[in-house]
Design an enzyme around this catalytic site. Structure first.
Site, PDB file in Angstrom:
ATOM      1  N   GLY A 162      -5.683 -19.648   2.594  1.00  0.00           N
ATOM      2  CA  GLY A 162      -6.875 -19.028   2.004  1.00  0.00           C
ATOM      3  C   GLY A 162      -6.543 -18.292   0.712  1.00  0.00           C
ATOM      4  O   GLY A 162      -7.121 -17.249   0.423  1.00  0.00           O
TER       5      GLY A 162
ATOM      6  N   THR B  76      -5.965 -18.935  -3.667  1.00  0.00           N
ATOM      7  CA  THR B  76      -6.811 -19.568  -4.689  1.00  0.00           C
ATOM      8  C   THR B  76      -6.948 -21.061  -4.430  1.00  0.00           C
ATOM      9  O   THR B  76      -8.049 -21.620  -4.505  1.00  0.00           O
ATOM     10  CB  THR B  76      -6.185 -19.371  -6.086  1.00  0.00           C
ATOM     11  OG1 THR B  76      -5.569 -18.097  -6.139  1.00  0.00           O
ATOM     12  CG2 THR B  76      -7.222 -19.474  -7.168  1.00  0.00           C
ATOM     13  N   ALA B  77      -5.820 -21.710  -4.112  1.00  0.00           N
ATOM     14  CA  ALA B  77      -5.852 -23.166  -3.928  1.00  0.00           C
ATOM     15  C   ALA B  77      -6.735 -23.549  -2.742  1.00  0.00           C
ATOM     16  O   ALA B  77      -7.532 -24.493  -2.832  1.00  0.00           O
ATOM     17  CB  ALA B  77      -4.434 -23.699  -3.723  1.00  0.00           C
TER      18      ALA B  77
ATOM     19  N   ASP C  60      -1.604 -12.269   8.505  1.00  0.00           N
ATOM     20  CA  ASP C  60      -0.274 -11.636   8.399  1.00  0.00           C
ATOM     21  C   ASP C  60       0.529 -12.130   7.202  1.00  0.00           C
ATOM     22  O   ASP C  60       1.563 -11.555   6.867  1.00  0.00           O
ATOM     23  CB  ASP C  60       0.537 -11.907   9.681  1.00  0.00           C
ATOM     24  CG  ASP C  60      -0.223 -11.428  10.905  1.00  0.00           C
ATOM     25  OD1 ASP C  60      -0.828 -10.331  10.812  1.00  0.00           O
ATOM     26  OD2 ASP C  60      -0.258 -12.150  11.921  1.00  0.00           O
TER      27      ASP C  60
ATOM     28  N   GLU D 203      -3.751 -14.152 -14.410  1.00  0.00           N
ATOM     29  CA  GLU D 203      -4.912 -13.566 -15.068  1.00  0.00           C
ATOM     30  C   GLU D 203      -5.552 -14.488 -16.084  1.00  0.00           C
ATOM     31  O   GLU D 203      -6.552 -14.144 -16.672  1.00  0.00           O
ATOM     32  CB  GLU D 203      -4.532 -12.237 -15.721  1.00  0.00           C
ATOM     33  CG  GLU D 203      -3.697 -12.344 -16.987  1.00  0.00           C
ATOM     34  CD  GLU D 203      -2.370 -13.084 -16.810  1.00  0.00           C
ATOM     35  OE1 GLU D 203      -2.032 -13.874 -17.705  1.00  0.00           O
ATOM     36  OE2 GLU D 203      -1.675 -12.908 -15.801  1.00  0.00           O
TER      37      GLU D 203
ATOM     38  N   LYS E 288     -11.316 -16.827 -23.005  1.00  0.00           N
ATOM     39  CA  LYS E 288      -9.952 -17.000 -23.523  1.00  0.00           C
ATOM     40  C   LYS E 288      -9.963 -18.187 -24.485  1.00  0.00           C
ATOM     41  O   LYS E 288     -10.280 -19.308 -24.090  1.00  0.00           O
ATOM     42  CB  LYS E 288      -9.006 -17.264 -22.345  1.00  0.00           C
ATOM     43  CG  LYS E 288      -7.595 -17.616 -22.754  1.00  0.00           C
ATOM     44  CD  LYS E 288      -6.721 -17.809 -21.524  1.00  0.00           C
ATOM     45  CE  LYS E 288      -5.335 -18.264 -21.900  1.00  0.00           C
ATOM     46  NZ  LYS E 288      -4.466 -18.414 -20.722  1.00  0.00           N
TER      47      LYS E 288
ATOM     48  N   VAL F  70      -0.698 -20.357  11.703  1.00  0.00           N
ATOM     49  CA  VAL F  70      -0.271 -21.648  12.243  1.00  0.00           C
ATOM     50  C   VAL F  70       1.201 -21.534  12.650  1.00  0.00           C
ATOM     51  O   VAL F  70       2.050 -21.153  11.831  1.00  0.00           O
ATOM     52  CB  VAL F  70      -0.453 -22.766  11.197  1.00  0.00           C
ATOM     53  CG1 VAL F  70       0.164 -24.072  11.685  1.00  0.00           C
ATOM     54  CG2 VAL F  70      -1.923 -22.955  10.886  1.00  0.00           C
TER      55      VAL F  70
HETATM   56  C1  LIG Z   1       3.715 -13.418 -12.010  1.00  0.00           C
HETATM   57  C2  LIG Z   1       2.771 -14.578 -11.822  1.00  0.00           C
HETATM   58  C3  LIG Z   1       1.816 -14.819 -12.799  1.00  0.00           C
HETATM   59  C4  LIG Z   1       0.948 -15.907 -12.661  1.00  0.00           C
HETATM   60  N1  LIG Z   1       0.011 -16.126 -13.631  1.00  0.00           N
HETATM   61  C5  LIG Z   1      -0.881 -17.129 -13.494  1.00  0.00           C
HETATM   62  C6  LIG Z   1      -1.910 -17.330 -14.450  1.00  0.00           C
HETATM   63  O1  LIG Z   1      -2.037 -16.600 -15.429  1.00  0.00           O
HETATM   64  N2  LIG Z   1      -2.776 -18.352 -14.253  1.00  0.00           N
HETATM   65  C7  LIG Z   1      -2.687 -19.186 -13.162  1.00  0.00           C
HETATM   66  O2  LIG Z   1      -3.509 -20.103 -13.029  1.00  0.00           O
HETATM   67  N3  LIG Z   1      -1.724 -19.011 -12.222  1.00  0.00           N
HETATM   68  C8  LIG Z   1      -0.829 -17.994 -12.366  1.00  0.00           C
HETATM   69  N4  LIG Z   1       0.148 -17.811 -11.430  1.00  0.00           N
HETATM   70  C9  LIG Z   1       0.213 -18.729 -10.304  1.00  0.00           C
HETATM   71  C10 LIG Z   1      -0.826 -18.386  -9.243  1.00  0.00           C
HETATM   72  O3  LIG Z   1      -0.820 -16.997  -8.946  1.00  0.00           O
HETATM   73  C11 LIG Z   1      -0.484 -19.161  -7.981  1.00  0.00           C
HETATM   74  O4  LIG Z   1      -0.316 -20.523  -8.317  1.00  0.00           O
HETATM   75  C12 LIG Z   1      -1.581 -19.083  -6.970  1.00  0.00           C
HETATM   76  O5  LIG Z   1      -1.924 -17.744  -6.675  1.00  0.00           O
HETATM   77  C13 LIG Z   1      -1.088 -19.761  -5.696  1.00  0.00           C
HETATM   78  O6  LIG Z   1      -2.164 -19.785  -4.799  1.00  0.00           O
HETATM   79  P1  LIG Z   1      -2.050 -20.601  -3.467  1.00  0.00           P
HETATM   80  O7  LIG Z   1      -3.423 -20.611  -2.875  1.00  0.00           O
HETATM   81  O8  LIG Z   1      -1.362 -21.907  -3.705  1.00  0.00           O
HETATM   82  O9  LIG Z   1      -1.008 -19.801  -2.536  1.00  0.00           O
HETATM   83  P2  LIG Z   1      -1.072 -18.347  -1.846  1.00  0.00           P
HETATM   84  O10 LIG Z   1      -1.818 -17.362  -2.665  1.00  0.00           O
HETATM   85  O11 LIG Z   1       0.351 -18.037  -1.480  1.00  0.00           O
HETATM   86  O12 LIG Z   1      -1.897 -18.569  -0.507  1.00  0.00           O
HETATM   87  C14 LIG Z   1      -1.282 -19.111   0.615  1.00  0.00           C
HETATM   88  C15 LIG Z   1      -2.227 -19.010   1.790  1.00  0.00           C
HETATM   89  O13 LIG Z   1      -1.667 -19.737   2.879  1.00  0.00           O
HETATM   90  C16 LIG Z   1      -1.761 -18.950   4.049  1.00  0.00           C
HETATM   91  N5  LIG Z   1      -0.666 -19.327   4.958  1.00  0.00           N
HETATM   92  C17 LIG Z   1       0.624 -19.561   4.649  1.00  0.00           C
HETATM   93  N6  LIG Z   1       1.325 -19.886   5.768  1.00  0.00           N
HETATM   94  C18 LIG Z   1       0.422 -19.865   6.784  1.00  0.00           C
HETATM   95  C19 LIG Z   1       0.529 -20.103   8.184  1.00  0.00           C
HETATM   96  N7  LIG Z   1       1.672 -20.428   8.782  1.00  0.00           N
HETATM   97  N8  LIG Z   1      -0.605 -19.973   8.921  1.00  0.00           N
HETATM   98  C20 LIG Z   1      -1.802 -19.651   8.353  1.00  0.00           C
HETATM   99  N9  LIG Z   1      -1.930 -19.426   7.046  1.00  0.00           N
HETATM  100  C21 LIG Z   1      -0.841 -19.527   6.262  1.00  0.00           C
HETATM  101  C22 LIG Z   1      -1.660 -17.488   3.591  1.00  0.00           C
HETATM  102  O14 LIG Z   1      -2.234 -16.602   4.545  1.00  0.00           O
HETATM  103  C23 LIG Z   1      -2.492 -17.573   2.285  1.00  0.00           C
HETATM  104  O15 LIG Z   1      -3.859 -17.435   2.600  1.00  0.00           O
HETATM  105  C24 LIG Z   1       1.032 -16.742 -11.527  1.00  0.00           C
HETATM  106  C25 LIG Z   1       1.987 -16.499 -10.537  1.00  0.00           C
HETATM  107  C26 LIG Z   1       2.848 -15.436 -10.685  1.00  0.00           C
HETATM  108  C27 LIG Z   1       3.886 -15.184  -9.614  1.00  0.00           C
END
Ligand SMILES: Cc1cc2nc3c(=O)[nH]c(=O)nc-3n(C[C@H](O)[C@H](O)[C@H](O)COP(=O)(O)OP(=O)(O)OC[C@H]3O[C@@H](n4cnc5c(N)ncnc54)[C@H](O)[C@@H]3O)c2cc1C
Length: 223
Positions: free
Chosen positions: A14, A16-17, A43, A51, A80, A187
């Site tokens: 849950g 961004t992706a 958890d 940003e 932007k 999970v």
């Molecule tokens: C310093 C920094 C700056 C960044 N700047 C930018 C930017 O300017 N622009 C941009 O587009 N991107 C940026 N990014 C990248 C962006 O923040 C990430 O790509 C994005 O937040 C990843 O989102 P996600 O949904 O893939 O993963 P996450 O946010 O890690 O979400 C993972 C989800 O999976 C769930 N999960 C994991 N394991 C389990 C399990 N076993 N059971 C149940 N649930 C589970 C967690 O609860 C969570 O809800 C930046 C990243 C960093 C570190």
């Protein structure tokens, strides 16, 4: 995708992706009766940083028919025009460079940039800084937003700056309002069919979550 076979989609994650995927899949396939469920762990936190976006975020919101007037104030967003590279060069007058998201007008002016640069390399004293030839670099210098009048005949594209935690919340609420299921659980293991396909996800609540299609948006977490 065979809509007669796929009735349930489970998205693991849950962040961004996960919520972007949930909104897109629900919008695309709700008319086929396909149910989308997001499972996220209370958890395991989200990354929740970042940003700035490229113009693809506009394509994303447009494809969901979400107006800027709806999501931008909710996510503290602004426009932007591109990305500044400060001190990227030691050449006098060229220390900073603004990398714009190109507009269709730039295709006309970039031809002059090419000519000016070529002549400069041949020894002519011409100012061939790329910022002079880009519409969005000029708008940014004047602190203007990339929102032309409707009659403006050139195509624009731009990105946004925003609060990524607020975008996540906005997308989650939007998806839930539209009918996406939300399960808060961790999970613990993945069950597979004999052929290796995923059969179900075992949750720490004891529940087993089966689906016809799974999307892994679990980020960097290992489980
Ligand atoms: C310093 C920094 C700056 C960044 N700047 C930018 C930017 O300017 N622009 C941009 O587009 N991107 C940026 N990014 C990248 C962006 O923040 C990430 O790509 C994005 O937040 C990843 O989102 P996600 O949904 O893939 O993963 P996450 O946010 O890690 O979400 C993972 C989800 O999976 C769930 N999960 C994991 N394991 C389990 C399990 N076993 N059971 C149940 N649930 C589970 C967690 O609860 C969570 O809800 C930046 C990243 C960093 C570190």
């Amino acid at each position: 995708m065979n809509d007669s076979k796929i009735k349930n989609i489970v998205i693991l994650g849950g962040g961004t992706a996960g919520w972007m995927a949930a909104n897109l899949l629900h919008k695309k396939w709700q008319h086929l009766g396909i149910q989308v469920t997001v499972v996220e762990s209370p958890d395991i936190g989200i990354i929740g940083v970042g940003e700035g976006s490229t113009p693809l975020l506009k394509v994303f919101f447009d494809s969901l028919d979400i107006e800027e007037s709806e999501w931008m104030p909710a996510c503290n967003a602004t426009y932007k025009n591109g990305i500044s590279f400060v001190d990227w060069s030691t050449v006098a007058g060229y220390e900073s460079y603004f990398h714009p998201f190109p507009t269709s007008l730039d295709f006309a002016t970039f031809g002059f940039l090419y000519k000016y640069s070529t002549l400069r390399r041949q020894g002519l004293d011409l100012l061939a800084h790329p910022n002079r030839f880009s519409l969005l670099a000029n708008l940014t210098e004047k602190r203007l937003a990339p929102l032309p009048a409707e009659s403006f005949p050139f195509h624009f594209q731009y990105g946004y700056h925003f609060d990524s935690v607020l975008i996540g919340k906005f997308l989650r609420e939007r998806a839930k309002e539209k009918g996406v299921n939300h399960i808060e659980a961790t999970v613990e293991s993945v069950e597979q069919h004999d052929n290796g396909d995923i059969k179900s996800l075992k949750l720490n609540t004891g529940e087993e979550l089966s689906a016809d299609f799974f999307v892994d948006c679990s980020g960097f977490a290992q489980f």
